[in-house]
Scaffold this motif. Structure first.
Motif: not given
Lengths: 298, 266
Positions: A236-239, A247, A255-257, A268
């Motif tokens: 999940n790109l958000a997590d 994480p 957080p790495i994005a 996503q």
């Protein structure tokens, strides 16, 4: 006709009207090669391109199916080749086609397609019939097989087959910044479809200088430490999750994005992000960009 | 690539526009009102939090409604206005921000939008030409002046949210107050939300209504990871998971819906 008889340098004539000798028009020759530059052969790091999170990559195979090479200028067009050809970029730069009798002029619009092969697609270099059949059966136009290595995390094998179907058009030459190519009178224009594999590992579809990352890929490897295209959908790109199951963060705990394109993603997750990035690997004569469209919708 | 418009085309355009029929002739000038519908302040996230927003503000810079590729009337209208010195949305080739695309309508802000208003409100006027539209790009230009002030509705940011998130886990209820701003970077496509569907037959006059799905802004937010601070409300920053989830959510084109209603001449 067996693939063995379709060797490098075979001549394919232009199939549309007004070829050599028609009305006395001057013509020339176009030679098309495909290159992944040095990365398919030497892996990553390649030159100054390296992974920011400490991974290195060795490629065993990078299969790509290229279909069609088209030229257009105003209301005039040339379909120089239409059949699907599969190459292995780890073989090095490969010449795909040589077209004689192409009208000598500027062709501002150069187009090509990357799309899934059929079992009878032409093969170049070391590509086997089994390689092509596997791609055709899976409906994928791109497949990379190799190993990623990290000094702490060890080796992770990957076999990532991407079902992309991309029509690249209005390609700009990376050699001189002009649109398309110029076919010289009684001469040869050596042109190149250049595939930038680093795009597949970018962490941003928007940044001027994205980083190359791999840990998010390694974190979703199966129990056999093999990473597939399907595995990436679980990130999940958000997590994003790291190899340790925690994480995925940077040295400061942020957080790495992975930054999607401004046009968004259908989902996503890292698989959708990779597919979007794969759409942009095709370049022209080095660094030249093209416009990219979904070939299936084109 | 931008090409100069020959003089005869300019004259032709003026002639065509002069003789245009009322309301539906492609290329005829069009105006529209851009409106904002209220968003729901309460929703449940996919991460299991019940959220109630007290504040939700978006500072929109501009909006470009695109005509289908190859729509020469939209291009002609734009080129005509450019030749008359009227500023217009500009198209650039290749992988530049707006691409080489004809613009049907444009709205120029910036305007601070309260997404929790009680009623649908007018944002502003748009101009362009009659014809088909397909999709929209929202642009968020750098803020200046009063919009940069901490006292502004968005507290000096491109977007602002404040509210509470509540969840019950194993019988224990947890409530977290939160607040924070979001800023778009500049350059390339960093400050754009593209490919927002806007299919319509744009008439000479009409209204476009923008609907913002606030629930999707924070749908992947894990409020439990917001660090506590000196204030009661925990701060959303880019270095938090909630900030990342909000970034992804706010940029998602599917969060925005645009509906059109033509006002045809009697």
């Amino acid at each position: 006709m067996s693939n063995e008889s379709q060797k490098f340098g075979s001549v394919v004539l232009a199939t549309s009207a007004c070829i050599a000798g028609c009305g006395g028009e001057s013509t020339g020759t176009v030679v098309v090669e495909v290159s992944g530059e040095e990365a398919p052969v030497v892996g990553y790091p390649a030159g100054d391109i390296a992974f920011i999170d400490g991974w290195s990559i060795d490629f065993d195979h990078i299969f790509v199916a290229v279909e069609g090479f088209y030229l257009a200028e105003g209301d005039r067009s040339q379909t120089l080749e239409a059949d699907n050809t599969v190459i292995d970029l780890t073989d090095g730069d490969q010449e795909l086609w040589m077209f004689a009798g192409v009208p000598a002029q500027r062709w501002s619009d150069v187009e090509y397609v990357i799309t899934e092969p059929t079992a009878t697609s032409r093969r170049v270099g070391t590509v086997t019939e089994a390689d092509v059949t596997a791609m055709a059966t899976a409906g994928v136009s791109f497949r990379m097989i190799g190993t990623a290595t990290h000094p702490t995390h060890g080796d992770y094998d990957f076999d990532v087959a991407i079902p992309m179907s991309v029509h690249a058009s209005e390609c700009v030459s990376g050699r001189d910044g002009t649109d398309g190519i110029v076919v010289p009178v009684n001469g040869t224009h050596q042109t190149q479809i250049t595939l930038h594999l680093d795009h597949l590992f970018f962490d941003s579809a928007r940044a001027e200088e994205p980083n190359l990352r791999f840990e998010a890929w390694a974190a979703v490897a199966g129990d056999d430490d093999l990473i597939t295209y399907a595995d990436l959908a679980s990130q999940n790109l958000a997590d994003l999750v790291g190899i340790d199951g925690m994480p995925l963060v940077d040295d400061e705990g942020a957080p790495i994005a992975y930054e999607p394109p401004a046009s968004g993603l259908p989902m996503q997750n890292l698989q959708a992000f990779l597919l979007a990035e794969a759409f942009t690997i095709g370049h022209f004569e080095g660094e030249g960009h093209c416009d990219y469209h979904d070939h299936d919708a084109h | 690539m931008k090409r100069p418009v020959p003089t005869f085309l300019t004259v032709l355009a003026i002639t065509l526009i002069s003789f245009a029929a009322c309301g539906t002739t492609p290329g005829e000038p069009a105006t529209a009102t851009l409106r904002l519908a209220p968003s729901s302040s309460s929703f449940t996230t996919a991460t299991g939090w019940d959220v109630v927003l007290d504040e939700a503000v978006l500072v929109a810079g501009s909006a470009y409604f695109y005509a289908p590729s190859g729509d020469t009337m939209a291009s002609l209208e734009r080129s005509l206005r450019e030749s008359l010195g009227v500023p217009v949305a500009h198209a650039h080739g290749g992988h530049d921000p707006f691409g080489s695309r004809p613009v049907r309508l444009e709205w120029l802000g910036p305007t601070s939008l309260d997404l929790l208003g009680a009623d649908t409100i007018d944002i502003g006027a748009m101009d362009g030409s009659v014809g088909a539209s397909v999709e929209v790009t929202l642009a968020f230009e750098p803020l200046s002046g009063a919009l940069l002030e901490a006292s502004s509705p968005a507290h000096g940011h491109h977007a602002w949210v404040a509210g509470t998130a509540t969840r019950t886990v194993e019988g224990s209820t947890e409530t977290i107050e939160f607040a924070g701003g979001f800023d778009f970077a500049s350059g390339g496509t960093e400050n754009l939300v593209e490919a927002i569907p806007a299919p319509a037959a744009v008439a000479a006059d009409g209204t476009w209504t923008l609907h913002v799905a606030l629930a999707r802004w924070l749908d992947q937010a894990r409020f439990e990871r917001l660090p506590e601070g000196p204030n009661a409300a925990r701060t959303i920053t880019p270095s938090t998971q909630v900030g990342l989830a909000w970034d992804l959510g706010l940029r998602d084109p599917t969060d925005y819906e645009l509906t059109y209603e033509a006002r045809l001449a009697p």
